[in-house]
Design a protein around this motif. Structure first.
Motif, PDB file in Angstrom:
ATOM      1  N   GLU A 733       0.818  -1.210   0.000  1.00 52.24           N
ATOM      2  CA  GLU A 733       0.000   0.000   0.000  1.00 52.24           C
ATOM      3  C   GLU A 733       0.855   1.264   0.000  1.00 52.24           C
ATOM      4  O   GLU A 733       0.374   2.348  -0.356  1.00 52.24           O
ATOM      5  N   ASN A 734       2.126   1.151   0.386  1.00 51.38           N
ATOM      6  CA  ASN A 734       2.984   2.335   0.493  1.00 51.38           C
ATOM      7  C   ASN A 734       3.409   2.866  -0.869  1.00 51.38           C
ATOM      8  O   ASN A 734       3.861   4.012  -0.967  1.00 51.38           O
ATOM      9  N   ASN A 835       9.665   2.499  -4.214  1.00 47.17           N
ATOM     10  CA  ASN A 835       9.562   2.889  -2.809  1.00 47.17           C
ATOM     11  C   ASN A 835       9.490   4.417  -2.746  1.00 47.17           C
ATOM     12  O   ASN A 835      10.349   5.098  -3.299  1.00 47.17           O
ATOM     13  N   PRO A 836       8.463   4.990  -2.087  1.00 51.75           N
ATOM     14  CA  PRO A 836       8.333   6.452  -2.058  1.00 51.75           C
ATOM     15  C   PRO A 836       9.566   7.172  -1.532  1.00 51.75           C
ATOM     16  O   PRO A 836       9.829   8.310  -1.915  1.00 51.75           O
ATOM     17  N   ASP A 837      10.339   6.492  -0.670  1.00 56.01           N
ATOM     18  CA  ASP A 837      11.524   7.131  -0.084  1.00 56.01           C
ATOM     19  C   ASP A 837      12.749   7.055  -0.985  1.00 56.01           C
ATOM     20  O   ASP A 837      13.700   7.823  -0.801  1.00 56.01           O
ATOM     21  N   THR A 838      12.753   6.124  -1.948  1.00 54.17           N
ATOM     22  CA  THR A 838      13.952   5.956  -2.787  1.00 54.17           C
ATOM     23  C   THR A 838      13.677   6.159  -4.276  1.00 54.17           C
ATOM     24  O   THR A 838      14.614   6.136  -5.073  1.00 54.17           O
ATOM     25  N   MET A 839      12.434   6.354  -4.650  1.00 51.86           N
ATOM     26  CA  MET A 839      12.062   6.478  -6.065  1.00 51.86           C
ATOM     27  C   MET A 839      12.840   7.621  -6.721  1.00 51.86           C
ATOM     28  O   MET A 839      12.804   8.773  -6.268  1.00 51.86           O
ATOM     29  N   ARG A 844       9.943   9.488 -11.140  1.00 53.08           N
ATOM     30  CA  ARG A 844       8.741  10.113 -10.580  1.00 53.08           C
ATOM     31  C   ARG A 844       8.146  11.126 -11.562  1.00 53.08           C
ATOM     32  O   ARG A 844       6.933  11.171 -11.798  1.00 53.08           O
ATOM     33  N   GLN A 845       9.017  11.935 -12.178  1.00 50.10           N
ATOM     34  CA  GLN A 845       8.548  12.936 -13.137  1.00 50.10           C
ATOM     35  C   GLN A 845       7.953  12.289 -14.376  1.00 50.10           C
ATOM     36  O   GLN A 845       6.941  12.758 -14.928  1.00 50.10           O
ATOM     37  N   ALA A 846       8.555  11.180 -14.824  1.00 49.41           N
ATOM     38  CA  ALA A 846       8.029  10.475 -15.998  1.00 49.41           C
ATOM     39  C   ALA A 846       6.627   9.942 -15.711  1.00 49.41           C
ATOM     40  O   ALA A 846       5.737   9.979 -16.572  1.00 49.41           O
ATOM     41  N   HIS A 847       6.427   9.447 -14.507  1.00 48.65           N
ATOM     42  CA  HIS A 847       5.096   8.957 -14.128  1.00 48.65           C
ATOM     43  C   HIS A 847       4.091  10.096 -14.039  1.00 48.65           C
ATOM     44  O   HIS A 847       2.930   9.943 -14.456  1.00 48.65           O
ATOM     45  N   LYS A 848       4.505  11.221 -13.501  1.00 50.14           N
ATOM     46  CA  LYS A 848       3.586  12.358 -13.393  1.00 50.14           C
ATOM     47  C   LYS A 848       3.144  12.824 -14.784  1.00 50.14           C
ATOM     48  O   LYS A 848       1.974  13.167 -14.991  1.00 50.14           O
ATOM     49  N   ALA A 849       4.081  12.812 -15.718  1.00 51.54           N
ATOM     50  CA  ALA A 849       3.739  13.202 -17.087  1.00 51.54           C
ATOM     51  C   ALA A 849       2.744  12.217 -17.703  1.00 51.54           C
ATOM     52  O   ALA A 849       1.786  12.604 -18.385  1.00 51.54           O
TER      53      ALA A 849
END
Length: 898
Positions: A733-734, A835-839, A844-849
């Motif tokens: 879930e994290n 992992n949100p702490d190591t991504m 992260r930016q590619a996913h947001k796009a």
């Protein structure tokens, strides 16, 4: 020192036991310096002049004794010469047993010397550390439960015939607990009167303790009578607690000593809300595994009762803050509300409710006094309007039922003292003795009893139903519980959780009355298929969800914390009053549906084909082979290929959820395309195949036995002839995104994953998008709170609009960007990448796009939050299922089967 080091030292001590060196070895085991121990042996630090004794200031007193170890410990614990040196422990041993007393906690142990390592924490203060006690612990909490558990076990052992009558032993224990509490809280006139009288008027060997207790219990149930002088100061109790004539069990020296030790604990600050469930565990072998887990979490109970009724009552208090007449009406209201827990256990929810209502009443009376002084009015002496008779419950276990009644009595006494203290002469509580009726607690099966008979509802009654009913999935219900479900629901109940019976009966009870309910429940009833099975039966044109807490951990500060994932759901008759959804924040919403979301009342059911015309998704391959096709380790697979190079091509990588996420290497034998000669020429393969055949032949399942004739094959073979996309069944879930990945056709997909053959970048982008994740989180099942993916429920039902060629090209570009970012970290696992702490920031930016591009296919205006995304998806789902008559029909047919 660490606990492991201490345990290791104690194991060495008992293995190499030396009578003369024992006490010194014990100190060394807990980290005392060799220099200090050496000086103690020489006599420099020994404050005792008696040969054979060791008195180490601030540490311990030690002596050897051949007999009467318990009596000697008690005697030494009272000697002024010893107490003057303030030892923490009194220790006496005969070199077979150790009997010791902690003078700070007043707790004793009595153990075989060989078991010392198992009780290392008792002597932990010798190392300078203290055993952790949570903030919720009080002076008579966990240690009391352990002492009572010891007493209970000894009484059962010494009274086998008595032990068969569990109700009698439970009732006897309840009476003892009342006496312990009464002598420390002014219910009895003299502090310690029960323990002192018992000690002074019974023999040390315990032979006459049962006679003393039988006579005392008769005295406590007799208003007038001729009793020995030492019992005449005990009051008449009444209330039914001592009404039934029972014979006390036989005691021994040891059980009498433990009984006195229990009495020497300070019971004045006991919390009745933990008291019942804690002691219930003493007498219930099924719950004995960890007595500490039964501490009630008061904050969690308040999470339920505050939105159910307490917040509204406090709001009314604020509204009437300057009106004496309005405040008096509020007091009258508090004295008339009915509170009903139809699965009350030992009364925790009722007790917390009782205490909170009494505290509010005190504040109202104080405010009336302030206003009366301001207006020059005379305020008469105030008495509580709240009675235990306002509290109703049903409990199936007779001992828990008895404990609920007893705990309510104790709660009333505690709150009477608070009432007197806080009102400082303005109010006066009535004496608790003789005891009055302690609530309307019925003993029986709540699924079979009439709730209306237990808690009658009148047209003008204000009623709140609350509690934590039992929750059991359909597979975990025994035959009696299944009969309960059939009685409540009639037909079509087999996939329902046991707790739904309480929601269903509760909804019928409150319908059309000034009544509301709220229950704690497993979060599974608001996830996945369970939603469509459960909530249409409960929510109707008259009943709605008034508030809900989404999934949270029901935890407490006790040892052995269970940490169950639960929800709170409140029901009421339909109203224009606000509805509240609680997550990390409190939000007023327009509607709360069966998924506990601010969205329309839609029920998402499984679909056999994708609603949005995606490619079909399927589960991975299931061997059903008892592990015979699998290699335990990568080394084992390599060894096979080295030993049998001609059959090396049969060893294939075997990937599922955990392997994909954590980059584990796992291998299997894939014999589907094997040459017959390769099977015949390989003894290891022949052995594995024979084992598969034997395993399947022995299966109780007909379908498995049929596949015994095909021992070369995985029983469920869905391996594609093309490369494919893999989606894990369970994911943390994290993570903001479920890790997915493309695999080649040579890699065998495990059953713990879903696969999408011939998947394109578009499908990768859709499944890996924020919109899809929001849908999965809402409608998919959960493993505790982790994502549990389902092809029929998450993928097939996902509503996705038609796309243009330009939109597809754009999605492809963003997917390639994601794959490029992943490729920058070839040594890292999917678990690390997501992992949100190591991504990595680039990933992260590619996913947001990608997320933004996917969302713009739905609409150009950006979504503000996940709630808005879900509302849009639910609306689109309704439109698509109504538009597509095929899926509308499938959904309707599924509803009939349920």
């Amino acid at each position: 020192m660490t606990s492991k080091e201490i345990i290791s030292n104690l194991n060495v001590l008992v293995a190499n036991f030396n009578k003369e060196e024992f006490i010194y070895d014990l100190l060394l085991a807990y980290g005392s310096s060799k220099t200090s121990v050496l000086r103690l042996k020489k006599g420099d630090f020994n404050m005792s002049d008696t040969e054979g004794e060791t008195l180490y200031k601030n540490k311990l007193f030690y002596a050897h004794a051949a007999t009467d170890l318990h009596l000697r410990v008690d005697a030494f614990a009272k000697e002024e010469r010893i107490l003057k040196q303030k030892p923490r422990f009194i220790i006496v041993t005969d070199h077979q047993l150790i009997v010791a007393k902690d003078l700070k906690t007043n707790v004793n142990i009595d153990i075989p010397l060989l078991e010392l390592p198992s009780y290392y924490d008792f002597f932990l203060p010798l190392s300078g550390a203290e055993v952790y006690r949570s903030k919720n612990d009080n002076k008579a909490d966990r240690e009391a439960s352990y002492q009572l558990a010891r007493l209970y076990d000894i009484l059962v052992q010494d009274n086998p015939d008595y032990a068969k009558e569990s109700h009698l032993l439970n009732l006897f224990l309840s009476r003892l607990l009342f006496c312990f509490f009464a002598e420390d809280t002014d219910i009895f006139d003299k502090v310690g009167i029960f323990t002192d009288t018992l000690a002074q008027h019974t023999q040390a060997n315990g032979a006459d303790v049962h006679e003393f207790l039988n006579e005392l219990f008769t005295k406590l149930d007799t208003e007038n009578g001729d009793f020995p002088k030492h019992l005449q100061n005990f009051p008449y109790v009444n209330g039914g607690l001592f009404r039934d004539s029972i014979k006390a069990p036989i005691f021994t020296t040891k059980s009498r000593r433990i009984l006195l030790e229990c009495g020497n604990l300070d019971w004045s600050e006991i919390n009745p809300d933990i008291f019942g469930s804690m002691i219930q565990a003493v007498a219930d072998p099924e719950e004995r595994s960890d007595l500490g887990m039964h501490y009630t979490s008061v904050p969690n109970i308040k999470k339920l009762i505050e939105p159910l009724f307490l917040n509204a009552l406090n709001k009314e208090f604020e509204k009437q803050h300057n009106s004496i007449s309005g405040l008096n009406k509020l007091i009258a209201r508090l004295g008339s509300i009915k509170f009903f827990d139809p699965a009350c256990g030992s009364g925790n929810f009722l007790i917390i409710t009782y205490k909170e209502i009494r505290l509010l009443e005190i504040e109202v009376i104080k405010r009336i006094a302030e206003l009366s002084i301001q207006q020059g009015l005379t305020l008469p002496m105030q008495f509580t309007s709240i009675q235990l008779s306002q509290f109703y419950g049903i409990e199936i276990k007779d001992f828990a039922h008895e404990m609920a009644i007893l705990s309510l009595w104790l709660a009333e006494h505690q709150m009477n003292k608070v009432f007197d203290d806080r009102l400082e002469g303005l109010g006066q509580s009535k004496p608790i003795l003789p005891l009055k009726q302690a609530g309307n607690i019925a003993c029986g099966n709540a699924t079979r009893m009439s709730w209306e008979k237990v808690c009658p509802r009148g047209a003008n009654d204000e009623i709140y139903i609350l509690g934590n009913p039992p929750y059991l999935g359909s597979r975990n219900q025994d035959s009696n519980q299944k009969d309960d479900m059939q009685l409540v629901f009639g037909r079509d109940f087999k996939s329902l959780d046991y707790v739904t019976a309480w929601f269903y009966k509760g909804a019928k009870y409150i319908e059309g009355y000034d009544a509301q309910l709220a229950f704690v429940a497993t979060n599974s009833i608001c996830q996945g298929l369970a939603v469509a099975l459960t909530w249409p039966r409960i929510l109707n044109k008259n009943i709605e969800i008034s508030f809900a807490h989404q999934s949270f951990k029901w935890t407490n500060n006790a040892r052995g914390n269970a940490g169950v994932t639960v929800i709170n759901v409140g029901l009421r008759n339909k109203s224009n009053q606000p509805k509240y959804l609680f997550t990390n924040i409190t939000k007023e919403v327009k509607n709360i549906n069966g998924y506990l979301l601010d969205a329309a009342d839609s029920y998402i059911d499984e679909l056999p084909l994708p609603l949005s015309k995606f490619r079909p998704m399927m589960k991975g391959n299931a061997a059903i082979d008892d592990g015979n096709f699998l290699f335990s380790t990568e080394e084992q697979a390599k060894a096979f290929k080295i030993k049998y190079p001609e059959q090396a091509y049969l060893v294939r990588e075997f990937i599922g959820s955990q392997e994909l996420i954590n980059s584990y290497k796992r291998y299997c034998l894939w014999l589907k395309d094997a040459k017959p000669t390769d099977i015949l020429n390989n003894p290891e393969i022949q052995l594995r195949v024979e084992n598969v055949k034997r395993f399947r032949n022995r299966s109780p399942k007909t379908q498995t036995r049929k596949y015994a004739d095909k021992p070369l094959l995985f029983m469920e073979d869905r391996q594609p002839d093309s490369d494919y996309l893999m989606i894990p069944v369970v994911s943390s879930e994290n993570r903001e995104y479920i890790p997915i990945g493309f695999l080649t056709k040579d890699v065998i997909a495990n059953y713990s994953s879903f696969i999408l053959p011939n998947a394109t970048a578009l499908e990768f982008g859709i499944i890996h998008s924020k919109m899809h994740m929001v849908w999965v989180s809402a409608v998919g099942g959960k493993l505790k709170t982790d994502y549990r993916y389902s092809a029929k429920l998450c993928y097939n039902t996902f509503p996705f609009p038609e796309t243009t060629a330009k939109q597809k090209t754009l999605i492809n570009e963003y997917v390639y960007d994601i794959m490029d970012e992943r490729a920058k970290f070839p040594e890292k696992t999917m678990a690390w990448l997501y992992n949100p702490d190591t991504m990595p920031s680039g990933l992260r930016q590619a996913h947001k796009a990608l997320d933004l591009a996917i969302e713009q296919i739905y609409r150009l205006a950006p979504f503000e939050n996940d709630a808005e995304r879900l509302a849009y998806l639910f609306k689109l789902y309704e439109e698509m299922t109504k538009k597509d008559t095929l899926f509308a029909k499938v959904k309707k047919t599924r509803g009939k089967k349920v």
